[in-house]
Design a protein around this motif. Structure first.
Motif, short mmCIF file in Angstrom:
data_model
loop_
_atom_site.label_atom_id
_atom_site.label_comp_id
_atom_site.label_asym_id
_atom_site.label_seq_id
_atom_site.Cartn_x
_atom_site.Cartn_y
_atom_site.Cartn_z
N ILE A 1 -2.10 -53.27 112.49
CA ILE A 1 -2.72 -52.10 111.86
C ILE A 1 -2.03 -51.82 110.53
O ILE A 1 -0.79 -51.74 110.46
N LEU A 2 -2.82 -51.63 109.50
CA LEU A 2 -2.35 -51.13 108.21
C LEU A 2 -2.77 -49.67 108.11
O LEU A 2 -3.94 -49.35 108.31
N CYS A 3 -1.84 -48.78 107.82
CA CYS A 3 -2.16 -47.36 107.60
C CYS A 3 -1.99 -47.07 106.11
O CYS A 3 -0.87 -46.84 105.64
N SER A 4 -3.09 -47.09 105.38
CA SER A 4 -3.06 -46.87 103.93
C SER A 4 -3.47 -45.44 103.64
O SER A 4 -4.64 -45.15 103.35
N ILE A 5 -2.51 -44.51 103.72
CA ILE A 5 -2.79 -43.09 103.54
C ILE A 5 -2.11 -42.53 102.29
O ILE A 5 -2.77 -42.01 101.39
N SER A 6 -0.81 -42.68 102.19
CA SER A 6 -0.10 -42.22 100.99
C SER A 6 -0.07 -43.29 99.92
O SER A 6 0.26 -43.03 98.76
N THR B 1 -5.78 -60.15 114.29
CA THR B 1 -6.89 -59.37 113.73
C THR B 1 -6.28 -58.13 113.09
O THR B 1 -5.51 -57.40 113.73
N ILE B 2 -6.65 -57.88 111.84
CA ILE B 2 -5.99 -56.82 111.07
C ILE B 2 -6.96 -55.66 110.82
O ILE B 2 -8.01 -55.85 110.20
N TYR B 3 -6.59 -54.50 111.32
CA TYR B 3 -7.35 -53.27 111.09
C TYR B 3 -6.65 -52.47 109.98
O TYR B 3 -5.42 -52.52 109.84
N GLU B 4 -7.45 -51.70 109.25
CA GLU B 4 -6.88 -50.77 108.27
C GLU B 4 -7.43 -49.37 108.52
O GLU B 4 -8.65 -49.18 108.63
N LEU B 5 -6.54 -48.40 108.60
CA LEU B 5 -6.89 -46.99 108.71
C LEU B 5 -6.64 -46.36 107.34
O LEU B 5 -5.53 -46.44 106.81
N ARG B 6 -7.67 -45.72 106.77
CA ARG B 6 -7.55 -45.19 105.41
C ARG B 6 -8.55 -44.04 105.23
O ARG B 6 -9.45 -43.85 106.05
#
Length: 399
Positions: free
Chosen positions: A285-290, A307-312
């Motif tokens: 998981i990638l958390c692209s928030i800041s 498998t790569i998820y991104e939360l943004r």
């Protein structure tokens, strides 16, 4: 001082004037028995500890219009200058300061009236809080890439009062519980020893707090935390055992030092698959928030098979100020829970989830707090390498 049919107000040269006891009592009660300027407790002597009233009633507009009377030339009616409206409770030192002739322009009538109003409003608000408003303060402070973090008791109290709460005094006889990570070596270079020591320090520091929660001696916790993001994710995993938790983020600007904005733009978050891996039981998981996480800088072992998820954010660019309201944090937490549920359904058999968080501190705590360790796979938390553009493993949420 209070007592008797009358009481005394003091002039700049030690002269006194009698004030009705009812007026004096009104001023003392409104000020909470504390100096209006420095907040010193005025019903006990600091040296001996004896319960001796040491406060003084000071005139905002001097009681006389004669030359030498501090602010005495003001047009406030002379016959009303011994009223509660024109009197403020001060310690001896602050009384000397405001009545010193060289400072009359600094402490003019409007300034002193504003001080009196703010102090009395604060006392009224604080004393109006009931038992249900008490909270146990948890402070977690560390270095951030070599920069020290400061968190004062005054800023904590200010933030709590703005949220209609006051600090409890259960833990260790103090109104705050602090976990100080600043003395742990190795933070600037992100050594593995640092992350292990930080985790142990968290566990040791929170053990007593968790015990008090289980005993129901603590029913609400206010968290003031500023440290490296992996540390805050770990912190959140311990807070999942606590029923009621408020998180106070450190603000970058504005009048508030800690706490959320009251209003802000509506922010929604979502997740998507950036890359489908070869093994369905391997998920990252990638958390692209800041900020944004560059997928090409992930460790090869993740890129090759996961498998790569991104939360943004759905419609906004990632920025450090994106989660500025409690509503925005709630939206992020909801999106995070949905992503964990999605992985649970679509990827059975996942043993651990590498996570790459570019998130503000409040979101990092929420990541850990909403991870159900009995149901979800442990997180393997990665952080930016100090001397390269890549990422490295720091800690696992596995118990």
């Amino acid at each position: 001082m209070p007592g008797g049919a009358t009481t005394r107000a003091f002039g700049p040269k030690g002269e006194t004037r009698t004030v009705p006891d009812t007026v004096a009592r009104q001023v003392w009660v409104a000020a909470g028995g504390r100096c209006t300027i420095c907040n010193r407790y005025l019903l006990a002597d600091n040296v001996t500890g004896q319960e001796v009233p040491i406060g003084q009633l000071a005139h905002i507009v001097g009681w006389s219009t004669a030359p030498g009377s501090p602010r005495g030339d003001h047009d406030f009616p002379v016959e009303q200058r011994n009223s509660a409206e024109n009197l403020m409770l001060l310690c001896h030192d602050q009384h000397r300061v405001i009545d010193h002739k060289s400072l009359w322009e600094v402490f003019d009538v409007d300034t002193l009236l504003a001080m009196k109003r703010r102090h009395e409003e604060r006392i009224r608000k604080l004393t109006g809080l009931g038992h249900e408003s008490r909270t146990t303060v948890l402070r977690v402070v560390g270095h951030i890439h070599g920069r020290p973090v400061e968190l004062t008791s005054a800023s904590v109290t200010t933030a709590l009062l703005a949220n209609n709460r006051f600090p409890d005094s259960i833990l260790r006889g103090a109104d705050e519980f602090e976990i100080d990570l600043r003395a742990i070596p190795g933070e600037p270079i992100s050594s593995l020893a640092y992350w292990a020591a930080a985790r142990n320090h968290l566990e040791d520091g929170l053990r007593h707090l968790c015990t008090q929660v289980r005993k129901e001696a603590v029913n609400h916790v206010s968290v003031f935390a500023l440290a490296r993001i992996p540390v805050l994710v770990l912190l959140g995993t311990y807070l999942d055992k606590m029923l009621q938790v408020d998180i106070y983020p450190k603000r970058r600007e504005g009048k508030k030092v800690w706490g959320f904005d009251d209003f802000g733009a509506t922010v929604r978050f979502g997740s998507e698959i950036l890359r489908v891996g070869k093994d369905p039981t391997r998920v990252a998981i990638l958390c692209s928030i800041s900020g944004s996480i560059d997928i090409n800088r992930l460790p090869p072992e993740v890129l090759d098979s996961h498998t790569i998820y991104e939360l943004r954010p759905n419609t906004m660019l990632p920025t450090p100020e994106l989660i500025s309201t409690k509503a925005a944090l709630d939206q992020f937490s909801q999106a995070w829970r949905i992503l964990l549920s999605t992985i649970e359904v679509d990827h059975p058999g996942v043993s651990a989830i590498p996570i790459f968080p570019a998130v503000p501190p409040a979101a990092a705590i929420s990541i850990g707090r909403h991870l159900l360790r009995a149901a979800h796979p442990p997180l393997h938390i990665y952080d930016r390498a100090p001397s390269s553009p890549g990422y490295f493993f720091t800690a696992s949420t596995e118990a």
